[in-house]
Design a protein around this motif. Structure first.
Motif, mmCIF file in Angstrom:
data_model
loop_
_atom_site.group_PDB
_atom_site.id
_atom_site.type_symbol
_atom_site.label_atom_id
_atom_site.label_comp_id
_atom_site.label_asym_id
_atom_site.label_seq_id
_atom_site.Cartn_x
_atom_site.Cartn_y
_atom_site.Cartn_z
ATOM 1 N N GLN A 1 13.064 -5.044 6.612
ATOM 2 C CA GLN A 1 12.349 -6.302 6.317
ATOM 3 C C GLN A 1 12.667 -7.431 7.278
ATOM 4 O O GLN A 1 12.412 -8.582 6.982
ATOM 5 N N LYS A 2 13.254 -7.128 8.451
ATOM 6 C CA LYS A 2 13.620 -8.208 9.379
ATOM 7 C C LYS A 2 12.976 -7.942 10.733
ATOM 8 O O LYS A 2 13.621 -7.531 11.677
ATOM 9 N N GLY A 3 11.676 -8.179 10.792
ATOM 10 C CA GLY A 3 10.907 -7.863 11.987
ATOM 11 C C GLY A 3 10.920 -8.962 13.030
ATOM 12 O O GLY A 3 11.733 -9.899 12.987
ATOM 13 N N GLY A 4 9.973 -8.853 13.932
ATOM 14 C CA GLY A 4 9.980 -9.665 15.138
ATOM 15 C C GLY A 4 9.215 -10.972 15.081
ATOM 16 O O GLY A 4 9.158 -11.681 16.077
ATOM 17 N N PHE A 5 8.616 -11.318 13.927
ATOM 18 C CA PHE A 5 7.958 -12.632 13.821
ATOM 19 C C PHE A 5 9.066 -13.671 13.647
ATOM 20 O O PHE A 5 9.181 -14.328 12.617
ATOM 21 N N ALA A 6 9.868 -13.827 14.664
ATOM 22 C CA ALA A 6 11.113 -14.590 14.546
ATOM 23 C C ALA A 6 11.546 -15.047 15.924
ATOM 24 O O ALA A 6 11.052 -14.559 16.936
ATOM 25 N N VAL B 1 17.036 2.849 10.026
ATOM 26 C CA VAL B 1 16.666 1.601 9.354
ATOM 27 C C VAL B 1 15.381 1.081 9.992
ATOM 28 O O VAL B 1 15.337 0.828 11.199
ATOM 29 N N GLY B 2 14.345 0.959 9.177
ATOM 30 C CA GLY B 2 13.070 0.459 9.685
ATOM 31 C C GLY B 2 13.173 -1.012 10.046
ATOM 32 O O GLY B 2 13.972 -1.755 9.472
ATOM 33 N N THR B 3 12.373 -1.417 11.017
ATOM 34 C CA THR B 3 12.389 -2.818 11.424
ATOM 35 C C THR B 3 11.771 -3.690 10.329
ATOM 36 O O THR B 3 12.289 -4.751 10.003
ATOM 37 N N ILE B 4 10.668 -3.212 9.740
ATOM 38 C CA ILE B 4 10.041 -3.996 8.664
ATOM 39 C C ILE B 4 10.083 -3.267 7.323
ATOM 40 O O ILE B 4 9.963 -3.879 6.281
ATOM 41 N N MET B 5 10.225 -1.948 7.347
ATOM 42 C CA MET B 5 10.230 -1.199 6.091
ATOM 43 C C MET B 5 11.655 -0.682 5.884
ATOM 44 O O MET B 5 12.160 0.102 6.676
ATOM 45 N N ASP C 1 0.828 -1.203 0.000
ATOM 46 C CA ASP C 1 0.000 0.000 0.000
ATOM 47 C C ASP C 1 0.868 1.261 0.000
ATOM 48 O O ASP C 1 0.430 2.329 -0.394
ATOM 49 N N TRP C 2 2.079 1.133 0.533
ATOM 50 C CA TRP C 2 2.958 2.300 0.666
ATOM 51 C C TRP C 2 4.150 2.240 -0.288
ATOM 52 O O TRP C 2 5.148 2.903 -0.080
ATOM 53 N N GLY C 3 4.073 1.378 -1.300
ATOM 54 C CA GLY C 3 5.191 1.279 -2.247
ATOM 55 C C GLY C 3 5.713 -0.141 -2.286
ATOM 56 O O GLY C 3 5.277 -0.990 -1.520
ATOM 57 N N PRO C 4 6.670 -0.381 -3.207
ATOM 58 C CA PRO C 4 7.163 -1.745 -3.397
ATOM 59 C C PRO C 4 7.824 -2.289 -2.132
ATOM 60 O O PRO C 4 8.500 -1.556 -1.413
ATOM 61 N N CYS C 5 7.612 -3.581 -1.879
ATOM 62 C CA CYS C 5 8.208 -4.236 -0.708
ATOM 63 C C CYS C 5 9.157 -5.314 -1.212
ATOM 64 O O CYS C 5 8.741 -6.216 -1.913
ATOM 65 N N PRO C 6 10.455 -5.213 -0.885
ATOM 66 C CA PRO C 6 11.361 -6.289 -1.291
ATOM 67 C C PRO C 6 11.095 -7.534 -0.440
ATOM 68 O O PRO C 6 11.246 -7.490 0.764
ATOM 69 N N PHE C 7 10.672 -8.614 -1.087
ATOM 70 C CA PHE C 7 10.374 -9.859 -0.361
ATOM 71 C C PHE C 7 11.605 -10.740 -0.339
ATOM 72 O O PHE C 7 12.461 -10.588 -1.205
ATOM 73 N N PRO C 8 11.703 -11.690 0.590
ATOM 74 C CA PRO C 8 10.778 -11.965 1.692
ATOM 75 C C PRO C 8 10.818 -10.857 2.756
ATOM 76 O O PRO C 8 11.850 -10.224 2.942
ATOM 77 N N MET C 9 9.689 -10.701 3.424
ATOM 78 C CA MET C 9 9.577 -9.685 4.452
ATOM 79 C C MET C 9 9.103 -10.342 5.753
ATOM 80 O O MET C 9 8.161 -11.124 5.751
#
Ligand SMILES: [Zn+2]
Ligand SMILES: [Zn+2]
Length: 341
Positions: A122-127, A115-119, A54-62
């Motif tokens: 791309q390395k957030g806390g679902f880990a 550096v954003g955690t998910i944006m 929704d806010w622009g391209p997302c480099p996957f995996p995210m």
């Protein structure tokens, strides 16, 4: 330093995809970093906005998750203020330069090198673990339950920031538009510091809870008399006409956008000029504000209303959030999920 151990996680690999097991090898631990073993993640709409592009391209995996609470497991060689076993939280940003004007003031959320955690990251806390700059790992006060602390790391700081800036006197009339994850915390923080709080929502079934969160008034936006409110916090995902909100502001009033990022801010300049009104935006907060926010939350018992769901059911949780069936924040519990992978 030996080879880095991969981090097991849940990732989204395409815009319309579902969360699935994945792992990645982190960059080496820098002297100023910490490794945090993840206990809880708040599930925020922004996670969905990022992978749905929704806010622009997302480099996957995210890897989603930017309301992350966990225990410090490893500290870099130059970290003195945190030690193994400390309970900390990581929010929207997991790194900043710490040297620019904004960082020096403690406003690292507007660091141009952040550096954003998910944006961006791309390395957030679902880990099982998350690696972050130790300066941005916020200590959680002991009086706040770790699961309840999670939503404070994005929703909580996002509403506290403009409240601390604009609600400067007791008795100011503060309108909170939208009563979701952000809104229910905004009601509590604003009333904690003595505001006269208006919950503004079209969902009548939320009135009792809104009053429990500190609202003195519960109205639809059209029912609020014009020229009433000193501050309006718009926490909705979008769709409310800016002019309809501005007209509710008294002189010197302030309309703050916390959501509705793709809305057009379209208003007659005279509606601002003659009553000296302002429109602004605000997003998350820096280290100085995080400390203040946790202090206020601890002091006044400001807590999110949460529903705990095991991270093994993360896809169901996302569906529930998408359908708008959450009151008021889902918190995903990591448990032993990654140990068995
Ligand atoms: Zn900086
Ligand atoms: Zn968020």
């Amino acid at each position: 330093m030996g080879a880095e151990k991969p981090i097991k996680c849940l990732a989204i690999t395409s815009k319309d995809g579902q969360l699935e097991d994945w792992e990645y090898t982190p960059e080496p631990l820098k002297p100023g970093d910490v490794d945090v073993r993840v206990l809880y993640n708040g599930l925020c709409h922004s996670d969905l906005h990022v992978w749905r592009e929704d806010w622009g391209p997302c480099p996957f995996p995210m890897v989603p998750g930017h309301e992350v609470v966990g225990v410090v497991e490893e500290v870099g060689s130059s970290v003195n203020h945190l030690k193994k076993g400390d309970l900390v939280g990581v929010g929207w940003f997991r790194d900043a330069c710490l040297e620019c004007d904004a960082c020096v003031k403690g406003d690292d959320n507007v660091c141009p090198n952040g550096v954003g955690t998910i944006m961006g990251g791309q390395k957030g806390g679902f880990a099982e673990r998350i690696r972050a700059n130790a300066a941005l790992a916020q200590l959680i006060p002991p009086e706040i339950d770790p699961a309840e602390a999670a939503p404070l790391l994005c929703a909580g700081i996002t509403v506290w920031s403009p409240i601390s800036r604009y609600v400067t006197r007791s008795g100011m009339k503060v309108g909170v538009v939208g009563l979701g994850g952000l809104g229910h915390l905004a009601l509590q923080f604003a009333s904690a510091i003595g505001a006269d709080v208006y919950a503004i929502s079209g969902t009548a079934s939320k009135e009792k809870e809104a009053r429990g969160f500190g609202a003195k008034h519960f109205q639809k936006i059209d029912d609020v008399p014009d020229k009433t409110l000193d501050v309006i916090l718009n926490t909705t995902p979008g769709g409310i006409k800016c002019a309809d909100l501005v007209n509710k502001l008294t002189y010197n009033g302030q309309l703050v956008y916390l959501g509705g990022g793709t809305d057009k801010v379209d208003v007659l300049a005279f509606d601002l000029i003659l009553a000296q009104r302002s429109i602004s935006g605000s997003a998350t907060g820096g280290r100085a504000l995080f400390r203040e926010m946790f202090r206020i939350a601890g002091l006044h018992n400001v807590r999110p209303l949460i529903e705990k769901i095991p991270i093994s059911k993360a896809n169901e949780a996302v569906e529930k959030l998408t359908n708008g069936n959450v009151r008021y924040r889902i918190v995903l519990e990591t448990g032993d999920y990654f140990k068995n992978k």
